[in-house]
Scaffold this motif. Structure first.
Motif, short mmCIF file in Angstrom:
data_model
loop_
_atom_site.label_atom_id
_atom_site.label_comp_id
_atom_site.label_asym_id
_atom_site.label_seq_id
_atom_site.Cartn_x
_atom_site.Cartn_y
_atom_site.Cartn_z
N ASP A 260 0.85 -1.26 -0.02
CA ASP A 260 -0.16 0.01 0.11
C ASP A 260 0.94 1.10 0.02
OD1 ASP A 260 -1.76 1.97 0.35
OD2 ASP A 260 -2.62 1.04 2.25
N GLU A 261 1.16 1.97 -1.11
CA GLU A 261 1.90 2.89 -1.38
C GLU A 261 1.40 4.30 -0.39
OE1 GLU A 261 2.90 4.11 -5.12
OE2 GLU A 261 2.93 1.97 -5.82
N VAL A 262 0.24 4.54 -0.18
CA VAL A 262 -0.09 5.48 0.72
C VAL A 262 0.27 5.25 2.07
CG1 VAL A 262 -2.24 6.83 1.52
CG2 VAL A 262 -1.91 6.21 -0.94
N LYS A 263 0.09 4.00 2.51
CA LYS A 263 0.42 3.84 3.93
C LYS A 263 1.68 3.77 4.02
CE LYS A 263 -0.38 0.13 7.47
NZ LYS A 263 1.02 0.35 8.21
N ALA A 264 2.47 3.17 3.13
CA ALA A 264 4.11 3.27 3.43
C ALA A 264 4.58 4.71 3.25
CB ALA A 264 4.63 2.62 1.91
N PHE A 265 3.95 5.66 2.54
CA PHE A 265 4.18 6.99 2.51
C PHE A 265 3.98 7.68 4.07
CE2 PHE A 265 3.04 11.42 2.18
CZ PHE A 265 4.42 12.28 1.83
N LEU A 266 2.68 7.54 4.34
CA LEU A 266 2.42 7.92 5.66
C LEU A 266 3.09 7.32 6.73
CD1 LEU A 266 -1.46 8.22 5.17
CD2 LEU A 266 0.32 10.01 5.01
N ASP A 267 3.47 6.13 6.77
CA ASP A 267 4.09 5.51 7.74
C ASP A 267 5.69 6.04 7.99
OD1 ASP A 267 2.02 4.08 8.51
OD2 ASP A 267 2.94 2.32 7.93
N GLY A 268 6.32 6.51 6.66
CA GLY A 268 7.63 6.94 6.55
C GLY A 268 7.69 8.75 6.63
N HIS A 269 6.57 9.15 6.48
CA HIS A 269 6.60 10.71 6.59
C HIS A 269 6.56 11.45 8.04
CE1 HIS A 269 5.97 14.34 4.55
NE2 HIS A 269 4.61 14.79 5.36
N TYR A 270 7.42 12.27 8.18
CA TYR A 270 7.71 13.00 9.45
C TYR A 270 7.49 14.25 9.08
CZ TYR A 270 10.10 14.84 13.57
OH TYR A 270 10.43 15.62 14.51
N ILE A 271 6.64 15.03 10.09
CA ILE A 271 6.50 16.43 10.11
C ILE A 271 7.08 16.85 11.35
CG2 ILE A 271 4.61 18.13 10.29
CD1 ILE A 271 2.71 16.48 8.54
N SER A 272 8.02 17.77 11.11
CA SER A 272 8.76 18.46 12.36
C SER A 272 7.73 19.29 12.90
CB SER A 272 9.99 18.98 11.99
OG SER A 272 9.77 20.07 11.03
N SER A 273 8.19 19.93 14.22
CA SER A 273 7.42 20.99 14.68
C SER A 273 7.43 22.32 14.05
CB SER A 273 7.91 20.97 16.27
OG SER A 273 9.34 21.42 16.04
N VAL A 274 8.58 22.33 13.26
CA VAL A 274 8.67 23.71 12.60
C VAL A 274 7.49 23.61 11.48
CG1 VAL A 274 10.24 25.41 11.40
CG2 VAL A 274 10.86 24.21 13.45
N LYS A 275 7.57 22.58 10.77
CA LYS A 275 6.79 22.44 9.57
C LYS A 275 5.47 22.47 9.83
CE LYS A 275 6.06 19.82 5.27
NZ LYS A 275 6.36 18.67 4.45
N ALA A 276 4.99 21.83 11.27
CA ALA A 276 3.68 22.04 11.46
C ALA A 276 3.20 23.24 11.88
CB ALA A 276 3.48 20.98 12.87
N ALA A 277 4.16 24.16 12.72
CA ALA A 277 3.62 25.45 13.10
C ALA A 277 3.53 26.27 11.63
CB ALA A 277 4.75 26.13 13.72
N TRP A 278 4.47 25.93 10.67
CA TRP A 278 4.37 26.73 9.45
C TRP A 278 3.04 26.42 8.67
CZ3 TRP A 278 8.28 29.73 7.92
CH2 TRP A 278 8.18 30.26 6.24
N HIS A 279 2.51 25.42 8.85
CA HIS A 279 1.23 25.05 8.25
C HIS A 279 0.16 25.67 9.04
CE1 HIS A 279 1.95 22.29 4.70
NE2 HIS A 279 3.05 22.01 5.56
N LEU A 280 0.23 25.51 10.25
CA LEU A 280 -1.00 26.22 11.16
C LEU A 280 -0.86 27.67 11.05
CD1 LEU A 280 -0.16 24.20 14.57
CD2 LEU A 280 -2.13 24.03 13.01
N PHE A 281 0.04 28.56 10.79
CA PHE A 281 0.03 29.89 10.63
C PHE A 281 -0.18 29.98 9.24
CE2 PHE A 281 2.56 29.75 14.67
CZ PHE A 281 1.82 30.31 15.44
N GLU A 282 -0.42 28.84 8.44
CA GLU A 282 -0.61 29.45 6.99
C GLU A 282 0.17 30.31 6.22
OE1 GLU A 282 -4.88 30.33 6.85
OE2 GLU A 282 -5.41 28.60 7.72
N PHE A 283 1.45 30.01 6.53
CA PHE A 283 2.72 30.81 5.73
C PHE A 283 2.67 29.82 4.19
CE2 PHE A 283 4.39 31.29 9.98
CZ PHE A 283 4.09 32.78 9.88
N GLY A 284 2.94 30.67 3.28
CA GLY A 284 3.23 30.15 2.22
C GLY A 284 4.36 29.09 1.93
#
Length: 81
Positions: A53-77
């Motif tokens: 399952d390529e989607v599951k493999a991607f999600l299992d191996g995908h890491y979102i750092s705290s910096v990237k999460a904050a970047w998305h939460l504040f809706e920066f480009g």
């Protein structure tokens, strides 16, 4: 055919084997392939897709750092336009 519509390949063990380096291979190690795809793309393409399952493999191996999460939460480009 199996119930999930993927073909179930018969790989009988006829006793034929070959040793390559320290590994021993039998005809049960041969994967299905398409000669037309090999010629068209000039590479080997494994047609067996059971249990992958390529989607599951991607999600299992995908890491979102705290910096990237904050970047998305504040809706920066994400890209300069």
């Amino acid at each position: 055919m199996k119930e999930d519509v993927y073909p179930e390949y018969a790989r009988p063990d006829s006793g034929c084997s070959i040793q390559k380096g320290q590994n021993m291979f039998t005809n049960k190690d041969v994967v299905p392939h398409s000669k037309q795809l090999i010629v068209k793309f000039d590479c080997h393409i494994n047609l067996e897709t059971q249990g992958h399952d390529e989607v599951k493999a991607f999600l299992d191996g995908h890491y979102i750092s705290s910096v990237k999460a904050a970047w998305h939460l504040f809706e920066f480009g994400m890209h300069l336009e």
